[in-house]
Design a protein around this motif. Structure first.
Motif, PDB file in Angstrom:
ATOM      1  N   ALA A   1      67.042  72.061  32.629  1.00 20.13           N
ATOM      2  CA  ALA A   1      66.700  71.079  33.662  1.00 20.13           C
ATOM      3  C   ALA A   1      65.209  71.178  33.968  1.00 20.13           C
ATOM      4  O   ALA A   1      64.671  72.279  34.107  1.00 20.13           O
ATOM      5  CB  ALA A   1      67.511  71.334  34.930  1.00 20.13           C
ATOM      6  N   VAL A   2      64.543  70.038  34.064  1.00 16.08           N
ATOM      7  CA  VAL A   2      63.108  70.045  34.367  1.00 16.08           C
ATOM      8  C   VAL A   2      62.794  69.422  35.726  1.00 16.08           C
ATOM      9  O   VAL A   2      61.627  69.377  36.135  1.00 16.08           O
ATOM     10  CB  VAL A   2      62.295  69.332  33.257  1.00 16.08           C
ATOM     11  CG1 VAL A   2      62.424  70.072  31.949  1.00 16.08           C
ATOM     12  CG2 VAL A   2      62.713  67.882  33.090  1.00 16.08           C
ATOM     13  N   THR A   3      63.812  68.925  36.423  1.00  9.74           N
ATOM     14  CA  THR A   3      63.623  68.424  37.789  1.00  9.74           C
ATOM     15  C   THR A   3      64.818  68.860  38.637  1.00  9.74           C
ATOM     16  O   THR A   3      65.828  69.328  38.113  1.00  9.74           O
ATOM     17  CB  THR A   3      63.546  66.878  37.852  1.00  9.74           C
ATOM     18  OG1 THR A   3      64.843  66.330  37.554  1.00  9.74           O
ATOM     19  CG2 THR A   3      62.519  66.328  36.877  1.00  9.74           C
ATOM     20  N   GLU A   4      64.686  68.650  39.926  1.00  9.88           N
ATOM     21  CA  GLU A   4      65.830  68.720  40.819  1.00  9.88           C
ATOM     22  C   GLU A   4      66.512  67.344  40.808  1.00  9.88           C
ATOM     23  O   GLU A   4      66.079  66.426  40.121  1.00  9.88           O
ATOM     24  CB  GLU A   4      65.376  69.096  42.238  1.00  9.88           C
ATOM     25  CG  GLU A   4      64.677  70.447  42.334  1.00  9.88           C
ATOM     26  CD  GLU A   4      65.562  71.608  41.898  1.00  9.88           C
ATOM     27  OE1 GLU A   4      66.776  71.580  42.180  1.00  9.88           O
ATOM     28  OE2 GLU A   4      65.031  72.547  41.266  1.00  9.88           O
ATOM     29  N   ALA A   5      67.590  67.215  41.541  1.00  5.38           N
ATOM     30  CA  ALA A   5      68.299  65.935  41.605  1.00  5.38           C
ATOM     31  C   ALA A   5      67.466  64.887  42.358  1.00  5.38           C
ATOM     32  O   ALA A   5      66.752  65.203  43.306  1.00  5.38           O
ATOM     33  CB  ALA A   5      69.644  66.121  42.295  1.00  5.38           C
ATOM     34  N   TYR A   6      67.561  63.641  41.906  1.00  6.40           N
ATOM     35  CA  TYR A   6      66.819  62.537  42.537  1.00  6.40           C
ATOM     36  C   TYR A   6      67.610  61.244  42.333  1.00  6.40           C
ATOM     37  O   TYR A   6      68.554  61.187  41.529  1.00  6.40           O
ATOM     38  CB  TYR A   6      65.410  62.421  41.953  1.00  6.40           C
ATOM     39  CG  TYR A   6      65.405  62.065  40.478  1.00  6.40           C
ATOM     40  CD1 TYR A   6      65.328  60.737  40.054  1.00  6.40           C
ATOM     41  CD2 TYR A   6      65.499  63.058  39.511  1.00  6.40           C
ATOM     42  CE1 TYR A   6      65.343  60.410  38.709  1.00  6.40           C
ATOM     43  CE2 TYR A   6      65.498  62.745  38.157  1.00  6.40           C
ATOM     44  CZ  TYR A   6      65.426  61.418  37.760  1.00  6.40           C
ATOM     45  OH  TYR A   6      65.444  61.096  36.430  1.00  6.40           O
ATOM     46  N   ASN A   7      67.222  60.199  43.032  1.00 13.07           N
ATOM     47  CA  ASN A   7      67.854  58.892  42.877  1.00 13.07           C
ATOM     48  C   ASN A   7      67.235  58.173  41.685  1.00 13.07           C
ATOM     49  O   ASN A   7      66.035  57.865  41.675  1.00 13.07           O
ATOM     50  CB  ASN A   7      67.672  58.048  44.147  1.00 13.07           C
ATOM     51  CG  ASN A   7      68.566  58.518  45.272  1.00 13.07           C
ATOM     52  OD1 ASN A   7      69.735  58.808  45.043  1.00 13.07           O
ATOM     53  ND2 ASN A   7      68.025  58.599  46.478  1.00 13.07           N
ATOM     54  N   GLY A   8      68.054  57.895  40.663  1.00  6.91           N
ATOM     55  CA  GLY A   8      67.574  57.213  39.476  1.00  6.91           C
ATOM     56  C   GLY A   8      67.352  55.729  39.707  1.00  6.91           C
ATOM     57  O   GLY A   8      67.716  55.177  40.748  1.00  6.91           O
ATOM     58  N   VAL A   9      66.769  55.090  38.708  1.00  9.44           N
ATOM     59  CA  VAL A   9      66.421  53.663  38.809  1.00  9.44           C
ATOM     60  C   VAL A   9      67.661  52.818  39.042  1.00  9.44           C
ATOM     61  O   VAL A   9      67.635  51.845  39.801  1.00  9.44           O
ATOM     62  CB  VAL A   9      65.686  53.208  37.527  1.00  9.44           C
ATOM     63  CG1 VAL A   9      65.412  51.706  37.587  1.00  9.44           C
ATOM     64  CG2 VAL A   9      64.375  53.976  37.366  1.00  9.44           C
TER      65      VAL A   9
END
Length: 206
Positions: free
Chosen positions: A161-169
């Motif tokens: 994993a290279v990011t934390e969780a986020y809202n995708g497009v």
């Protein structure tokens, strides 16, 4: 405090899929001495009662002065040697101090959040965890399970994993991941990895 949304913010993926949740196999550790092929295997070294060192890759065993040893490298050095076809120095570890990873469907997520006690006789198994249960995921090994439209139907491992969780497009809650070799290449060369946006309901922490 977790950066992930609370459980109430996640859709009920199992209900939407119309079936039971798919749980990938966990990892158990078996003595290297009982494994036929060791080259490239993930491994843990250590001593019962003392502790364990992971994030290693190993090569086939060699014999010196009637003792059997296993060459063991930090994963980053192993990936670099494989990617650039270079020779590197690998410390030799007595084979009785080496355990290798093995997938096991009997290693399942714990039912509760209580601290689990383990035996010090061997490295403890590693159960998969849902992404939403991990307080941080950047840099962790993750498993991508097949989605409903995936015709291959196989788990994809050796990812980071290279990011934390986020809202995708498209409105999904996502995490960006990359191949593990690209994760380590980022460290030794500075070359940023090519990443994939994966919905969190298809990701588990390995």
């Amino acid at each position: 405090m977790s950066d992930l949304p609370s459980d109430g913010d996640f859709p009920d993926w199992d209900l939407l899929a119309g079936g039971d949740e798919r749980v990938p196999p966990g990892i158990e550790f078996v003595p290297a001495a009982g494994s036929r092929s060791l080259r490239g295997r993930r491994a843990v070294v250590g001593l019962p009662g003392l502790g364990w060192r992971g994030d290693l890759r190993i090569d086939d065993a060699i014999v010196q002065a009637s003792r059997t040893y296993v060459p063991a490298l930090p994963e980053q050095e192993w990936y670099r040697a494989e990617a650039e076809q270079t020779e590197v120095f690998a410390p030799l570890v007595p084979i009785e101090r080496v355990w290798v990873e093995q997938l096991s469907s009997s290693v399942t997520p714990p039912s509760g959040a209580d601290l689990a006690l383990v035996s010090l006789d061997a490295p403890p198994p590693k159960a998969p965890r849902r992404i939403r249960e991990a307080p941080r995921v950047t840099g962790l090994r993750v498993i991508r399970i097949p989605g409903p439209d995936d015709k291959v139907g196989k788990d994809q491992r050796d990812l980071r994993a290279v990011t934390e969780a986020y809202n995708g497009v498209e409105g999904d809650i996502c995490v960006r991941v990359c191949r593990e070799v690209d994760w380590y290449r980022w460290a030794w060369s500075g070359q940023a990895p090519k990443t994939m946006e994966i919905p969190v309901h298809l990701l588990w922490v390995e």
